[in-house]
Write an enzyme that holds these catalytic residues in place. Structure first.
Site, mmCIF file in Angstrom:
data_model
loop_
_atom_site.group_PDB
_atom_site.id
_atom_site.type_symbol
_atom_site.label_atom_id
_atom_site.label_comp_id
_atom_site.label_asym_id
_atom_site.label_seq_id
_atom_site.Cartn_x
_atom_site.Cartn_y
_atom_site.Cartn_z
ATOM 1 N N ASP A 392 20.551 -10.018 50.448
ATOM 2 C CA ASP A 392 20.276 -10.122 49.019
ATOM 3 C C ASP A 392 19.250 -9.069 48.566
ATOM 4 O OD1 ASP A 392 19.949 -11.056 46.483
ATOM 5 O OD2 ASP A 392 19.428 -13.100 47.044
ATOM 6 N N ASP A 455 23.510 -14.906 39.263
ATOM 7 C CA ASP A 455 23.635 -16.264 39.813
ATOM 8 C C ASP A 455 24.413 -17.194 38.879
ATOM 9 O OD1 ASP A 455 22.001 -15.139 41.646
ATOM 10 O OD2 ASP A 455 20.492 -16.727 41.621
#
Ligand code: GLA
Length: 641
Positions: A392, A455
């Site tokens: 990430d 997200d």
């Protein structure tokens, strides 16, 4: 004189008897019930920005108002008794000149005011609209046509003036949760992926998913030397030394009957030949993840029977990391006292296990990242026994603030090279939210999947915005490399130890699963696995729906037709048929028409409803069906035999 007196008396009496006009009253928008706000990210806040800071627009602080995030919808019932809506709107200063939004005020379906595109740093805009007679006020914030990243939107000083009565927030429509998936039969059925990849020399682990009454005996004819199957669990383990393609016949037998199916094992350079299926800790527990809830997730994967439908990975997201030891080896924190014992435990259940890190010095939640320790970390993950790595971006942005194409690729190339040295297969999941059109080069840097968006959260605007926003990405996906529109938000989610049922309606949840299967997305359940209810299990155990995701051809669906709020997405399947989703993004139930011409087909076609697992018959030219608000009808279309 008497007459005058009498008249005065009558007028006074009349005034006394007439109802006194109610005094107009003003209500701050933030005083309404904010739980009904649907938005693309985070939670709406009263008197604060979406991130929970004081509201700031173009340097000015506002004490009152509503902080939300695109795409956001707030419905307010006014009963035709309101006079005016006023507010000052803009992108909150907390995003530092990023983001772009459009605010809109709608009354009973009529646009009353639109802000035009407002970007971060733009001066705030004032809105003042008359509401006379309006029954339902709709306040929306759109993402201005780009995606919703950084779209922190403030309705500052927002007020509704009511001639009488009170404004009331309106709950979104919620239809009953109807279970569509038929119960699995007691007879055996072999499910899940029909093709599996492994690299020479890597430990092989694949549990053949089979439903049906237990006890059951499983076997696999034609297994290459080096592999063996456990007859009770159906778990195939071992190591293949040589590259090659092996077609195995899996057989399952119980008191009710037999089933058999071919399984292709391809030993070569590519893994993740079908989209990975499993669970990830983030959408439920976020940083409250610990060893106990990871073990519980693995236990539930087996106990709930999800393992019998192909669900495999148990992935730990952020917040497991401590610092490093004197040799630079990464340490797990006290919530994860023994990583090796944990991976052994998960493997002993016939499942696989994943982990998370960042190419930057810190992860998104501020823990130890892999920057300048990539080789050490990859080796460590291998030693511990991990099978999946989500990598990430986050603080890597501080290392390269304005990355060009090469700089975007670099950290992923470095970790790829490190993972290649690990003596096991580790699915490499790129997470950088779609920067630099990652879908165009994710496969080139060795990603098995790559996040294409920011997200997800459990609202219609987030899920639908992300899912339907995948159009055009289909050409970049295929066996071993998949677009990833983020994890599932069905079941109990909450990004903390305190979980709650998803805010998606039942129809929206059918849309979510159908679309993610059509999109060949990794399927990572994001809910608390110890709280799987019947409806959620119905969503996750429909083998005909999951077959759409796991089809060996690995073709991602594209949008083949759209008409207003109706969208049709189609995916080619290995057997020459097509999986087709008829989606209704609108607010009312509608009739959808699927024309064979949109699929490049002609003549009579048979249609099967995949959620209900029911043949609907043969149809010439087209197929019509009712589709519920925000819902889907998922069918398989094949030439009539
Ligand atoms: C980012 C990712 C999420 C999650 C968190 C963890 O926001 O996109 O999926 O991994 O970081 O901190």
């Amino acid at each position: 004189m008497r007459k005058i007196k009498y008249t005065l008396f009558s007028v006074t009496l009349l005034l006394f008897l007439l109802p006194t006009p109610a005094k107009a009253e003003t209500f701050g928008l933030e005083t309404l019930d904010l739980q009904y706000i649907e938005q693309g990210w985070g939670e709406a806040h009263a008197n604060q920005s979406v991130d929970g800071h004081p509201m700031m627009l173009d340097g000015k602080r506002f004490e009152h108002g509503l902080g939300t995030h695109a795409n956001s919808t707030f419905r307010v019932a006014l009963g035709g008794k309101a006079e005016r809506f006023t507010a000052t709107v803009g992108v909150d200063d907390e995003v530092d000149k990023k983001g772009s939004v459009v605010f809109k005020v709608t009354g009973d379906g009529k646009t009353l005011w639109e802000s035009g595109v407002l970007r971060g740093g733009d001066p705030a805009k004032d809105v003042s609209v008359a509401l006379n007679g309006v029954k339902v006020l709709l306040l929306t914030v759109g993402d201005a046509g780009d995606d919703a990243n950084y779209d922190h939107a403030d309705w500052a000083d927002a007020k509704i003036v009511m001639a009488e009565g009170k404004p009331e927030a309106v709950a979104p429509v919620r239809e009953p949760a109807v279970v569509l998936t038929p119960k699995a039969t007691p007879k055996p059925r072999v499910n899940g992926a029909r093709v599996v990849g492994v690299r020479p020399g890597s430990p092989f682990l694949f549990t053949v998913p089979v439903t049906g009454e237990r006890p059951m005996t499983l076997s696999a004819a034609g297994l290459p030397a080096g592999l063996q199957m456990d007859a009770q669990s159906g778990c195939i383990t071992g190591v293949l030394k040589e590259k090659g393609t092996y077609v195995v016949t899996v057989r399952a037998r119980n008191q009710q009957g037999n089933a058999e199916r071919a399984l292709k094992i391809i030993c070569g350079d590519t893994i993740a030949l079908t989209p990975p299926m499993g669970w990830n800790s983030w959408n439920c527990f976020a940083c409250d993840v610990n060893e106990a809830n990871v073990r519980a997730a693995a236990d539930a994967m087996v106990a709930s029977g999800l393992i019998n439908h192909g669900w495999t990975y148990i992935n730990i997201d952020d917040c497991w990391e401590a610092g490093r030891d004197a040799d630079g080896k990464v340490l797990s924190n006290q919530k994860f006292p023994d990583m090796k014992a944990l991976t052994d435990y998960v493997h002993s259940k016939g499942l696989k296990i994943g982990l998370y890190s960042s190419p930057g010095p810190k992860t998104c939640a501020g823990h130890e990242g892999s920057y300048k320790h990539e080789e050490l970390d990859a080796r460590r993950y291998g030693e511990w026994g991990f099978d999946y790595l989500k990598y990430d971006w986050c603080s890597y942005g501080e290392i390269v603030p304005n990355p060009d194409h090469d700089a975007l690729m670099k950290p992923y190339q470095i970790m790829r090279a490190a993972l290649d040295k690990a003596p096991r297969d580790i699915v490499f999941s790129l997470c950088q939210y779609g920067m630099g059109n990652v879908w165009e080069w994710g496969a080139q840097v060795g990603g098995n999947c790559w996040r294409t968006t920011g997200d997800i959260t459990d609202t219609w605007s987030s899920m639908a915005g992300i899912g339907f926003g995948q159009a055009g990405h289909e050409k970049f996906a295929g066996p071993g490399h998949w677009n990833d529109p983020d994890m599932l938000v069905v079941g109990y989610v909450g990004w903390s130890a305190k979980v709650r049922p998803t805010r998606l309606t039942p129809s929206e949840q059918y849309t979510h699963i159908s679309l993610w299967c059509l999109l060949c997305s990794p399927l990572l359940i994001g809910c608390d696995m110890t709280k799987l209810d019947e409806f959620t299990l119905n969503l996750l155990t429909n083998d005909e729906v999951l077959d759409v995701s796991q089809d060996p051809l690995g073709r991602q669906a594209g949008r083949v037709a759209s008409d207003g709020s109706l969208e049709i997405w189609a995916k080619d399947l290995e057997d020459g048929s097509k999986a087709v989703g008829l989606f209704n993004r609108g607010e009312d139930q509608t009739t959808a028409t699927l024309k064979w011409s949109a699929l490049g087909l002609s003549g009579k076609q048979s249609v099967r409803d995949l959620w209900r697992q029911k043949d609907l018959g043969g149809f010439a030219d087209q197929f019509q069906t009712e589709v519920s608000r925000h819902g889907v009808v998922l069918v398989k279309v094949a030439p009539v035999k």
